[in-house]
Design a protein around this motif. Structure first.
Motif, short mmCIF file in Angstrom:
data_model
loop_
_atom_site.label_atom_id
_atom_site.label_comp_id
_atom_site.label_asym_id
_atom_site.label_seq_id
_atom_site.Cartn_x
_atom_site.Cartn_y
_atom_site.Cartn_z
N GLN A 98 42.39 40.35 51.68
CA GLN A 98 42.74 39.84 50.54
C GLN A 98 41.29 39.33 49.53
O GLN A 98 41.81 40.03 48.23
CB GLN A 98 43.54 38.73 50.93
N GLU A 99 40.15 39.43 50.07
CA GLU A 99 39.35 39.45 49.47
C GLU A 99 38.87 40.48 48.47
O GLU A 99 38.49 40.72 47.66
CB GLU A 99 38.02 38.45 49.68
N PHE A 100 39.11 41.22 49.38
CA PHE A 100 38.84 42.50 48.82
C PHE A 100 39.09 43.53 47.83
O PHE A 100 38.75 43.72 46.35
CB PHE A 100 38.79 43.47 50.29
N LEU A 101 41.24 43.02 48.11
CA LEU A 101 41.87 43.38 46.68
C LEU A 101 41.76 42.66 46.04
O LEU A 101 42.42 43.10 45.11
CB LEU A 101 43.24 43.49 47.39
N ALA A 102 41.90 41.20 46.07
CA ALA A 102 41.80 40.51 44.61
C ALA A 102 40.41 41.21 44.28
O ALA A 102 40.68 40.99 42.95
CB ALA A 102 41.29 39.29 45.27
N SER A 103 39.35 41.33 44.84
CA SER A 103 38.35 41.75 44.13
C SER A 103 38.67 42.94 42.98
O SER A 103 38.19 43.32 41.94
CB SER A 103 36.85 42.30 44.70
N TRP A 104 39.49 44.30 43.71
CA TRP A 104 39.45 45.27 43.23
C TRP A 104 40.25 45.30 42.01
O TRP A 104 39.99 45.81 41.03
CB TRP A 104 39.74 46.24 44.63
N ILE A 105 41.28 44.54 42.21
CA ILE A 105 42.59 44.16 40.79
C ILE A 105 41.79 43.19 39.61
O ILE A 105 42.03 43.58 39.05
CB ILE A 105 43.61 43.35 41.74
N ALA A 106 41.25 42.79 40.02
CA ALA A 106 40.64 41.97 38.86
C ALA A 106 38.59 42.53 38.74
O ALA A 106 38.54 42.18 37.64
CB ALA A 106 40.20 39.92 39.46
N LYS A 107 38.91 43.62 39.15
CA LYS A 107 37.79 44.36 38.55
C LYS A 107 36.77 43.59 38.66
O LYS A 107 35.51 43.37 37.75
CB LYS A 107 37.67 44.89 37.62
N ASP A 108 36.22 42.80 39.96
CA ASP A 108 35.26 41.96 39.89
C ASP A 108 33.89 43.10 41.04
O ASP A 108 34.89 42.01 42.44
CB ASP A 108 35.58 40.68 40.29
N ARG A 109 32.80 43.29 41.02
CA ARG A 109 31.93 43.84 41.98
C ARG A 109 30.94 43.29 41.60
O ARG A 109 30.46 42.09 40.58
CB ARG A 109 31.91 45.10 40.90
N ASN A 110 30.20 42.92 42.70
CA ASN A 110 28.40 42.29 43.02
C ASN A 110 27.56 42.72 41.83
O ASN A 110 28.05 44.37 41.34
CB ASN A 110 28.41 42.24 44.60
N LYS A 111 26.14 43.03 42.17
CA LYS A 111 25.17 43.69 41.38
C LYS A 111 24.55 44.75 41.83
O LYS A 111 23.90 45.08 40.89
CB LYS A 111 23.92 42.62 41.60
N HIS A 112 25.44 45.46 43.03
CA HIS A 112 25.20 46.92 43.26
C HIS A 112 26.56 47.90 42.71
O HIS A 112 26.59 48.46 43.00
CB HIS A 112 25.14 46.69 44.34
N GLY A 113 27.51 47.04 41.89
CA GLY A 113 28.89 47.60 41.64
C GLY A 113 29.77 47.79 42.24
O GLY A 113 30.68 48.89 41.72
N HIS A 114 29.89 47.38 43.97
CA HIS A 114 30.83 47.24 44.65
C HIS A 114 31.68 46.05 44.61
O HIS A 114 31.33 44.58 44.40
CB HIS A 114 29.91 47.33 45.86
N TYR A 115 33.23 46.46 45.76
CA TYR A 115 34.25 45.58 45.89
C TYR A 115 33.68 44.85 47.10
O TYR A 115 34.33 44.12 46.89
CB TYR A 115 35.68 45.99 45.50
N PHE A 116 33.26 45.12 47.98
CA PHE A 116 33.11 44.93 49.15
C PHE A 116 31.66 43.96 49.18
O PHE A 116 30.64 44.00 48.90
CB PHE A 116 32.32 46.20 50.12
#
Length: 286
Positions: A98-116
Motif C-alpha cells: 500500500q505504501e509503495f503504490l501510494a508513493s508511486w501513484i502520488a509521485k512521492d520520491r525520496n531524496k534518491h529519487g526512489h519510490y521505495f
C-alpha cells in the motif's frame, strides 16, 4: 452400377448441403453440427468463447484451480492451522505494498529519487505486528458475541457494534501508528494527528464497513473475514494515503514557491535600502 451412381450423387448432395450450411451457419446455427456429423473440420471458435477460455486460464493460474491442492485452498488451510502467522504475513505484505503504490501513484520520491522509501518497511512492521494481531482479536470477539445468531436483527446489531466499537479502536491505533511513522515523538504531536484525522477516517469507515461486513456475513466463511477486511483496508488505505501524499506535496510546492517569492522580496527590499543608504545625508544636499 446404378447403386454406385446413387452413392456418388448422395456424396455430391451432402457436400453441397455442407457448404450451404457452413455458409449460413456463421451465426451458430446447424452448420457446425452438420460439419461434426460428416467428419469435416470444426468451425472456428466464437470470440466470446476465446475470452472465456482466457479468463479461465488466468483464474486457473492465479488459484491453481479450485481443487484441494490449489493456492486458495492452501491459504485457507493455513488460516485454520496457523491463523496468527498467516494474518501477520498477509497484513504486513499488504501494508508495505500500500505504501509503495501510494508513493508511486502520488509521485512521492525520496531524496534518491526512489519510490521505495523508509516508510515501506515501517508499514510492513505496522501491518504484521500491530494491525494483524489487533484485527484478529477484535474480529474474533465480534464473532464470538454473535456466534450462532443468524437473524436479520443480529446481523444489523453486529454491523452497529462493529462501527461504534471495533472501527473507532482500529482507526485510533492506525492514526497513532501513522503519526509515529511520520515522525511524531511527543504525546501532543500524536494527539493532534489523531484528532485531526479521526473523524475523516471514521466517515470513510462508516460508509465502507457496513457494506463489507454485510458481504462477509452473506458470502464468506468466518475464517476468511480478517484477510477480506485487510484487502478492503488495503484498497481504501491506498486511496487515502495517495490523497494525503498529494496534498502534502502540493503544500510543499506552495511553501517553496512562497519562500522563493519572499526571498526575492527581501532581496529587492535590501537592495533598495542599501541603494538609499549610499545617498549623502540631508546636510550634504546642495
Amino acid at each position: 452400377m446404378s447403386q454406385v451412381k446413387f452413392e456418388q450423387k448422395e456424396d455430391i448432395r451432402v457436400t453441397q448441403s455442407s457448404g450451404a450450411n457452413g455458409a449460413s451457419g456463421g451465426t451458430g446455427g446447424t452448420g457446425g453440427g452438420f460439419f461434426r456429423g460428416t467428419g469435416g473440420p470444426p468451425p472456428p471458435a466464437a470470440p466470446h468463447q476465446k475470452h472465456e477460455g482466457f479468463a479461465h486460464e488466468v483464474g486457473d493460474a492465479l488459484t491453481k484451480g479450485a481443487g484441494p491442492n490449489g493456492y486458495l485452498a492452501w491459504y485457507l488451510k493455513k488460516l485454520q492451522t496457523d491463523p496468527i502467522r498467516t494474518k501477520m504475513i498477509t497484513s504486513g505484505s499488504l501494508a508495505a505494498l500500500q505504501e509503495f503504490l501510494a508513493s508511486w501513484i502520488a509521485k512521492d520520491r525520496n531524496k534518491h529519487g526512489h519510490y521505495f522509501t523508509s516508510r515501506v518497511p515501517k508499514m510492513a512492521i505496522y501491518g504484521a505486528f500491530i494491525s494483524a494481531p489487533l484485527g484478529h482479536v477484535m474480529i474474533s470477539l465480534l464473532q464470538r458475541m454473535f456466534a450462532g445468531r443468524t437473524s436479520l436483527r443480529a446481523k444489523i446489531l453486529q454491523i452497529v457494534v462493529s462501527n461504534l466499537i471495533v472501527s473507532p479502536i482500529q482507526n485510533a491505533v492506525y492514526l497513532t501508528s501513522m503519526a509515529v511513522i511520520a515522525g511524531a515523538r511527543t504525546f501532543h504531536q500524536i494527539r493532534a494527528t489523531v484528532r485531526a484525522g479521526f473523524m475523516p477516517v471514521m466517515k470513510v469507515s462508516w460508509i465502507t464497513s457496513p457494506i463489507a461486513l454485510a458481504f462477509a456475513q452473506a458470502f464468506l466463511p468466518q475464517e476468511t473475514w480478517v484477510p477480506f477486511f485487510n484487502f478492503i483496508g488495503f484498497v481504501i488505505g491506498t486511496y487515502i494515503n495517495t490523497h494525503t501524499k498529494r496534498k502534502r506535496l502540493q503544500a510543499l510546492r506552495r511553501k517553496y514557491q512562497d519562500g522563493g517569492r519572499s526571498t526575492e522580496t527581501r532581496t529587492e527590499t535590501r537592495t533598495e535600502y542599501e541603494r538609499r543608504s549610499d545617498r549623502p545625508g540631508p546636510g550634504a544636499y546642495p
